[in-house]
Design a protein around this motif. Structure first.
Motif, PDB file in Angstrom:
ATOM      1  N   LEU A  56       0.834  -1.209   0.000  1.00 28.14           N
ATOM      2  CA  LEU A  56       0.000   0.000   0.000  1.00 28.14           C
ATOM      3  C   LEU A  56       0.865   1.255   0.000  1.00 28.14           C
ATOM      4  N   ALA A  57       2.176   1.108   0.174  1.00 28.02           N
ATOM      5  CA  ALA A  57       3.120   2.215   0.045  1.00 28.02           C
ATOM      6  C   ALA A  57       3.864   2.061  -1.286  1.00 28.02           C
ATOM      7  N   LYS A  58       4.177   3.184  -1.932  1.00 26.06           N
ATOM      8  CA  LYS A  58       4.805   3.156  -3.252  1.00 26.06           C
ATOM      9  C   LYS A  58       6.062   4.022  -3.249  1.00 26.06           C
ATOM     10  N   ASP A  59       7.024   3.649  -4.113  1.00 26.00           N
ATOM     11  CA  ASP A  59       8.248   4.426  -4.299  1.00 26.00           C
ATOM     12  C   ASP A  59       8.221   5.075  -5.670  1.00 26.00           C
ATOM     13  N   ASN A  60       8.637   6.333  -5.715  1.00 28.50           N
ATOM     14  CA  ASN A  60       8.718   7.036  -6.980  1.00 28.50           C
ATOM     15  C   ASN A  60       9.913   7.984  -6.930  1.00 28.50           C
ATOM     16  N   ARG A  61      10.904   7.727  -7.787  1.00 27.72           N
ATOM     17  CA  ARG A  61      12.110   8.542  -7.886  1.00 27.72           C
ATOM     18  C   ARG A  61      12.807   8.687  -6.531  1.00 27.72           C
TER      19      ARG A  61
END
Length: 490
Positions: free
Chosen positions: A129-134
């Motif tokens: 439910l947590a996301k990584d972006n850059r």
């Protein structure tokens, strides 16, 4: 076409100077002051949030420390003993308010600190439910936590591009992660959802019916008490100006809803203020248990039942014609009884009847009563097992819809309306061991409620029949010597 130019062999590397070295000295000091002030503000805000989220844990020790330094140890001990005695007396006199204002607040702070804050980051990552972006992590934010003993309400702010369905798919895993029996997902507003972590079922035990009342004027047709909600409040159903549809599989407790309503209306029925009309296509297996409650009763789905429906539909039109230009809604002062039409197994009349002519006539009559009976004082209480549109095509005419235990999750939205299941109304998960438990949705109210109807036993129905039966005067048997008075005392 670009041409490669070889640099001169004697050209050296240019020195690189950090950008902040080019900033003037005054601007550096100004930036330092702004940074310090910003960090101080952040620290103050976080400290205030800690005090707001944990008022008992933070303020009580501070107050105790101040009392110790200001007055000494003995007054502090005396104050703590007095506080403990006060809480004990409070819990003894009014346990509900003590739990609500003191105990549940302590439990809230304890569970927030030891369960949700402690496991939130790990659970969000493992549940994806947590996301990584850059290189930056976007993680749902834990907001307000409220414990009510049997459940914890956890408010969450979702990350961008996240939908409540993602949480719905993972609610079983979330329940196990935070030590709960189950988890419900409710949408509060855009970006914000609330998770209900259930620890016990407050509706697990059946509810006995209250005593029959004698005051017919106390019966409020807009607030008929049928049972209790899971928050402990009375479950009230509006009959005047409304239509009620109950849906559930066999053994789900439709009879509990039906007889709880009649039980509450009994004083008004006996006084002639309310008239009950019943149709039981099952041969009277349900409504035949207390026929004295009904002014008219039919035990099949044939011609007699259809003629009764058409008679009521005609009465609706006739009463509406008389009210035209005089009044807009039925009232007790009219001198006419409020009529409640009870149809057990509605599908037998409008879907399963093999005679197409009778089926169409029954459908038209019930549609007339449900669509036009609101103002003239007619209410339809329809009970059915199959909520599909092919069976009950006019579900939208019922203002209150009760979803007891259902077979499939897709049936929840059929009964309660679109989006009800997404807001936590899991009627398909109701246990077989809790007949009478249901989710109810009334037009004009936002959230569906979980409720349980009173459990009306066969002995209660016998009592209800005696209560509603007309009094019969029996003649005293004559003695063989012809003395009807039984003789005078010597």
């Amino acid at each position: 076409m670009a041409r490669w130019v070889d640099p001169a062999p004697f050209e050296g590397a240019r020195p690189r100077v950090p950008w902040w070295a080019l900033v003037p000295g005054k601007l550096k000091w100004l930036a330092l002051v702004v940074a310090v002030v910003w960090l101080a503000l952040v620290g103050v805000v976080r400290l205030v949030l800690v005090v707001v989220r944990y008022p008992v844990v933070t303020l009580v020790p501070l107050a105790a420390a101040w009392c110790w330094l200001r007055f000494g140890l003995s007054p502090l001990v005396l104050a703590l003993l007095s506080l403990t005695a006060g809480f004990t007396i409070w819990a003894g006199l009014d346990r509900g308010s003590f739990l609500r204002h003191v105990w549940f607040r302590l439990v809230t702070e304890y569970r927030r600190a030891t369960v949700y804050v402690l496991r939130w980051r790990t659970t969000m990552r493992l549940a994806e439910l947590a996301k990584d972006n850059r290189g930056r992590e976007y993680r749902p934010k834990l907001r307000r936590v409220r414990s009510e003993g049997w459940r914890d309400r956890v408010r969450v702010r979702m990350i961008p591009s996240q939908a409540p369905e993602a949480w719905e798919l993972r609610r079983d895993g979330l329940a196990h992660s935070f030590g709960a029996q189950s988890c419900r997902v409710r949408v509060l507003r855009p970006k914000v959802i609330e998770l209900d972590f259930i620890h016990s079922d407050p509706l697990a035990r059946s509810l006995p019916v209250p005593s029959l009342a004698d005051d017919a004027d106390a019966v409020d047709l807009k607030r008929v008490v049928v049972g209790r909600t899971e928050t402990g409040k009375p479950w009230r159903i509006r009959l005047q100006g409304n239509q009620v549809l109950g849906v559930g599989v066999q053994g789900a407790g439709k009879g509990s809803v039906l007889w709880s309503i009649i039980w509450h209306l009994a004083p008004a029925v006996r006084a002639g203020l309310v008239r009950l009309v019943g149709i039981d296509p099952k041969g009277g297996m349900e409504l035949g248990q207390c026929p004295d409650a009904f002014a008219r009763l039919v035990f099949d789905n044939g011609r007699e039942a259809v003629e009764l429906l058409e008679e009521l539909a005609a009465e609706v039109k006739e009463r509406a014609a008389r009210y035209r230009g005089v009044r807009r809604l039925w009232a007790h002062s009219n001198g006419e009884p409020f009529t409640v039409l009870v149809v057990d197994e509605l599908a037998d009349l409008i879907a399963y009847q093999p005679d197409k002519g009778l089926r169409d006539r029954a459908t038209r009559a019930i549609q007339t009563i449900t669509s036009q009976g609101r103002a003239p004082g007619f209410c339809v209480l329809g009970l059915v097992q199959d909520p599909r549109k092919e069976v009950v095509g006019f579900r939208h005419l019922f203002g209150t819809r009760v979803a007891l235990r259902l077979d499939e999750s897709a049936q929840v939205d059929m009964v309660l309306g679109d989006g009800a299941r997404a807001r936590g109304a899991a009627a398909h998960e109701i246990s077989e061991q809790t007949p009478g438990v249901a989710w109810v949705k009334t037009d004009g109210r936002g959230e569906p409620e979980r409720v349980r109807a009173f459990h009306v036993t066969d002995a209660d129905l016998v009592e209800l029949g005696v209560y509603l039966a007309d009094a019969t005067v029996h003649e005293f048997p004559n003695r063989p010597d012809g003395d009807a008075t039984g003789g005078a005392a010597a």
